[in-house]
Design a protein around this motif. Sequence first.
Motif, PDB file in Angstrom:
ATOM      1  N   LYS A  83       0.729  -1.406  -0.053  1.00 47.11           N
ATOM      2  CA  LYS A  83       0.081   0.156   0.031  1.00 47.11           C
ATOM      3  C   LYS A  83       0.754   1.388   0.253  1.00 47.11           C
ATOM      4  O   LYS A  83       0.488   2.330  -0.672  1.00 47.11           O
ATOM      5  CB  LYS A  83      -1.181   0.002   1.374  1.00 47.11           C
ATOM      6  N   ASN A  84       2.066   1.277   0.625  1.00 49.50           N
ATOM      7  CA  ASN A  84       2.967   2.362   0.568  1.00 49.50           C
ATOM      8  C   ASN A  84       3.770   2.248  -0.624  1.00 49.50           C
ATOM      9  O   ASN A  84       4.468   3.251  -0.770  1.00 49.50           O
ATOM     10  CB  ASN A  84       3.666   2.686   1.927  1.00 49.50           C
ATOM     11  N   GLY A  85       3.504   1.402  -1.625  1.00 55.50           N
ATOM     12  CA  GLY A  85       4.323   1.489  -2.809  1.00 55.50           C
ATOM     13  C   GLY A  85       5.735   1.089  -2.811  1.00 55.50           C
ATOM     14  O   GLY A  85       6.272   1.124  -3.738  1.00 55.50           O
ATOM     15  N   LYS A  86       5.889   0.730  -1.396  1.00 54.49           N
ATOM     16  CA  LYS A  86       7.379   0.262  -1.552  1.00 54.49           C
ATOM     17  C   LYS A  86       7.898  -1.064  -2.290  1.00 54.49           C
ATOM     18  O   LYS A  86       9.062  -1.250  -2.273  1.00 54.49           O
ATOM     19  CB  LYS A  86       8.100   0.661   0.114  1.00 54.49           C
ATOM     20  N   LEU A  87       7.139  -1.980  -1.818  1.00 52.40           N
ATOM     21  CA  LEU A  87       7.306  -3.410  -2.188  1.00 52.40           C
ATOM     22  C   LEU A  87       7.665  -3.362  -3.770  1.00 52.40           C
ATOM     23  O   LEU A  87       8.855  -3.893  -4.047  1.00 52.40           O
ATOM     24  CB  LEU A  87       6.150  -4.204  -2.095  1.00 52.40           C
ATOM     25  N   MET A  88       6.983  -2.812  -4.475  1.00 52.71           N
ATOM     26  CA  MET A  88       7.182  -2.932  -6.056  1.00 52.71           C
ATOM     27  C   MET A  88       8.458  -1.757  -6.377  1.00 52.71           C
ATOM     28  O   MET A  88       9.030  -2.169  -7.471  1.00 52.71           O
ATOM     29  CB  MET A  88       5.942  -2.758  -6.978  1.00 52.71           C
ATOM     30  N   GLY A  89       8.386  -0.689  -5.542  1.00 48.69           N
ATOM     31  CA  GLY A  89       9.308   0.231  -5.936  1.00 48.69           C
ATOM     32  C   GLY A  89      10.794  -0.327  -5.576  1.00 48.69           C
ATOM     33  O   GLY A  89      11.651   0.017  -6.752  1.00 48.69           O
ATOM     34  N   SER A  90      10.791  -1.037  -4.681  1.00 45.71           N
ATOM     35  CA  SER A  90      11.955  -1.583  -4.391  1.00 45.71           C
ATOM     36  C   SER A  90      12.608  -2.894  -5.094  1.00 45.71           C
ATOM     37  O   SER A  90      13.822  -3.052  -5.417  1.00 45.71           O
ATOM     38  CB  SER A  90      12.207  -2.221  -2.860  1.00 45.71           C
ATOM     39  N   VAL A  91      11.713  -3.787  -5.482  1.00 48.42           N
ATOM     40  CA  VAL A  91      11.891  -4.965  -6.443  1.00 48.42           C
ATOM     41  C   VAL A  91      12.051  -4.388  -7.910  1.00 48.42           C
ATOM     42  O   VAL A  91      12.901  -5.223  -8.436  1.00 48.42           O
ATOM     43  CB  VAL A  91      10.983  -6.211  -6.214  1.00 48.42           C
ATOM     44  N   LYS A  92      11.615  -3.248  -8.244  1.00 46.92           N
ATOM     45  CA  LYS A  92      11.922  -2.859  -9.368  1.00 46.92           C
ATOM     46  C   LYS A  92      12.926  -2.087  -9.478  1.00 46.92           C
ATOM     47  O   LYS A  92      13.137  -1.530 -10.710  1.00 46.92           O
ATOM     48  CB  LYS A  92      10.608  -2.111 -10.209  1.00 46.92           C
ATOM     49  N   LEU A 107      15.153  -9.560  -8.320  1.00 43.01           N
ATOM     50  CA  LEU A 107      14.463 -10.653  -8.638  1.00 43.01           C
ATOM     51  C   LEU A 107      14.266 -10.720 -10.268  1.00 43.01           C
ATOM     52  O   LEU A 107      14.395  -9.920 -10.851  1.00 43.01           O
ATOM     53  CB  LEU A 107      13.039 -10.301  -8.067  1.00 43.01           C
ATOM     54  N   THR A 108      13.676 -12.180 -10.666  1.00 47.31           N
ATOM     55  CA  THR A 108      13.718 -12.344 -12.082  1.00 47.31           C
ATOM     56  C   THR A 108      12.487 -11.418 -12.588  1.00 47.31           C
ATOM     57  O   THR A 108      11.634 -11.224 -11.778  1.00 47.31           O
ATOM     58  CB  THR A 108      13.452 -13.862 -12.417  1.00 47.31           C
ATOM     59  N   ASP A 109      12.409 -11.230 -14.054  1.00 44.26           N
ATOM     60  CA  ASP A 109      11.104 -10.536 -14.333  1.00 44.26           C
ATOM     61  C   ASP A 109      10.003 -11.344 -14.148  1.00 44.26           C
ATOM     62  O   ASP A 109       8.941 -10.607 -13.996  1.00 44.26           O
ATOM     63  CB  ASP A 109      11.455 -10.333 -15.912  1.00 44.26           C
ATOM     64  N   CYS A 110      10.229 -12.715 -14.127  1.00 46.34           N
ATOM     65  CA  CYS A 110       8.914 -13.588 -14.002  1.00 46.34           C
ATOM     66  C   CYS A 110       8.578 -13.212 -12.623  1.00 46.34           C
ATOM     67  O   CYS A 110       7.357 -12.893 -12.312  1.00 46.34           O
ATOM     68  CB  CYS A 110       8.965 -15.078 -14.347  1.00 46.34           C
ATOM     69  N   GLU A 111       9.176 -13.230 -11.490  1.00 44.90           N
ATOM     70  CA  GLU A 111       8.927 -13.099 -10.175  1.00 44.90           C
ATOM     71  C   GLU A 111       8.367 -11.667 -10.045  1.00 44.90           C
ATOM     72  O   GLU A 111       7.140 -11.352  -9.284  1.00 44.90           O
ATOM     73  CB  GLU A 111      10.142 -13.132  -9.310  1.00 44.90           C
ATOM     74  N   ILE A 112       8.978 -10.599 -10.546  1.00 45.51           N
ATOM     75  CA  ILE A 112       8.375  -9.321 -10.558  1.00 45.51           C
ATOM     76  C   ILE A 112       6.932  -9.329 -11.241  1.00 45.51           C
ATOM     77  O   ILE A 112       6.195  -8.630 -10.589  1.00 45.51           O
ATOM     78  CB  ILE A 112       9.221  -8.186 -11.117  1.00 45.51           C
ATOM     79  N   SER A 113       6.774  -9.814 -12.243  1.00 47.07           N
ATOM     80  CA  SER A 113       5.488  -9.856 -12.674  1.00 47.07           C
ATOM     81  C   SER A 113       4.620 -10.698 -11.922  1.00 47.07           C
ATOM     82  O   SER A 113       3.355 -10.125 -12.065  1.00 47.07           O
ATOM     83  CB  SER A 113       5.505 -10.654 -14.177  1.00 47.07           C
ATOM     84  N   GLN A 114       4.935 -11.611 -11.314  1.00 50.01           N
ATOM     85  CA  GLN A 114       4.158 -12.518 -10.546  1.00 50.01           C
ATOM     86  C   GLN A 114       3.503 -11.542  -9.353  1.00 50.01           C
ATOM     87  O   GLN A 114       2.375 -11.396  -9.049  1.00 50.01           O
ATOM     88  CB  GLN A 114       4.619 -13.656  -9.989  1.00 50.01           C
ATOM     89  N   LEU A 115       4.382 -10.870  -8.569  1.00 51.62           N
ATOM     90  CA  LEU A 115       4.103  -9.942  -7.473  1.00 51.62           C
ATOM     91  C   LEU A 115       3.232  -8.952  -8.034  1.00 51.62           C
ATOM     92  O   LEU A 115       2.048  -8.782  -7.501  1.00 51.62           O
ATOM     93  CB  LEU A 115       5.538  -9.348  -6.860  1.00 51.62           C
ATOM     94  N   GLN A 116       3.409  -8.233  -9.148  1.00 51.33           N
ATOM     95  CA  GLN A 116       2.438  -7.294  -9.806  1.00 51.33           C
ATOM     96  C   GLN A 116       1.289  -7.851  -9.981  1.00 51.33           C
ATOM     97  O   GLN A 116       0.173  -7.159  -9.872  1.00 51.33           O
ATOM     98  CB  GLN A 116       3.201  -6.805 -11.194  1.00 51.33           C
ATOM     99  N   LYS A 117       0.964  -8.825 -10.593  1.00 50.93           N
ATOM    100  CA  LYS A 117      -0.172  -9.634 -10.864  1.00 50.93           C
ATOM    101  C   LYS A 117      -0.941  -9.766  -9.654  1.00 50.93           C
ATOM    102  O   LYS A 117      -2.191  -9.649  -9.705  1.00 50.93           O
ATOM    103  CB  LYS A 117       0.247 -10.887 -11.569  1.00 50.93           C
ATOM    104  N   TRP A 118      -0.159 -10.290  -8.521  1.00 49.98           N
ATOM    105  CA  TRP A 118      -0.929 -10.440  -7.317  1.00 49.98           C
ATOM    106  C   TRP A 118      -1.728  -9.152  -6.528  1.00 49.98           C
ATOM    107  O   TRP A 118      -2.756  -9.159  -6.320  1.00 49.98           O
ATOM    108  CB  TRP A 118       0.191 -11.204  -6.155  1.00 49.98           C
ATOM    109  N   ILE A 119      -0.717  -8.064  -7.055  1.00 52.17           N
ATOM    110  CA  ILE A 119      -1.383  -6.700  -6.579  1.00 52.17           C
ATOM    111  C   ILE A 119      -2.542  -6.372  -7.554  1.00 52.17           C
ATOM    112  O   ILE A 119      -3.497  -5.816  -6.949  1.00 52.17           O
ATOM    113  CB  ILE A 119      -0.041  -5.732  -6.635  1.00 52.17           C
ATOM    114  N   ASP A 120      -2.472  -6.424  -8.817  1.00 53.72           N
ATOM    115  CA  ASP A 120      -3.435  -6.027  -9.693  1.00 53.72           C
ATOM    116  C   ASP A 120      -4.641  -6.902  -9.500  1.00 53.72           C
ATOM    117  O   ASP A 120      -5.750  -6.498  -9.829  1.00 53.72           O
ATOM    118  CB  ASP A 120      -2.946  -6.579 -10.902  1.00 53.72           C
ATOM    119  N   ASN A 121      -4.435  -8.172  -8.807  1.00 49.69           N
ATOM    120  CA  ASN A 121      -5.840  -8.859  -8.392  1.00 49.69           C
ATOM    121  C   ASN A 121      -6.156  -8.491  -7.131  1.00 49.69           C
ATOM    122  O   ASN A 121      -7.171  -9.266  -6.621  1.00 49.69           O
ATOM    123  CB  ASN A 121      -5.383 -10.300  -8.485  1.00 49.69           C
TER     124      ASN A 121
END
Length: 126
Positions: A83-92, A107-121
Amino acid sequence: MKRLHALLLILFVATTTGCYYDTEEKLYPQISTGCNLTDVTFSGTVSPILQASCYTCHSNSNAASSGDGIRLQNYSDVLVQVKNGKLMGSVKHAGGFSAMPKGGGKLTDCEISQLQKWIDNNTPNN
Ligand code: HEC
């Protein structure tokens, strides 16, 4: 006879190169890229990624000593960093955030995409 050869060649090229657009990537995205974005869950996808790359510093027991007090083990604690945006900011490795995992490879592109997907969901606790 030469004309026949030319004709056969054209026929051969036309039938083998063809106009078939259903590429493997389109038909089976997760098989050809090896990245499963369809069954992303907290327990089966997100937690294992964090466990493998982040728990050495951000587990409940290590956070105080190594992770600046940031916990990434329990769902509710992960949600705070989403929610504070730090998880994706830091891994990206985005500007304005501390790049994570600290001292390790991105992290691999796939792992980053999976985290993003979970957030998008909408970050299901599943
Ligand atoms: C070797 C220890 C270590 C590892 C591994 C590590 N972190 Fe960190 N993390 C830290 C420390 C220490 C900080 C405090 C900020 C700093 O020192 O850069 C931090 C800060 C953060 C922050 C806050 C970033 C900010 O800009 O405020 C987030 C989010 C975070 N980590 C997520 C993660 C994630 C996700 C992983 C795994 C992919 C990870 N960390 C792996 C040590 C670690």
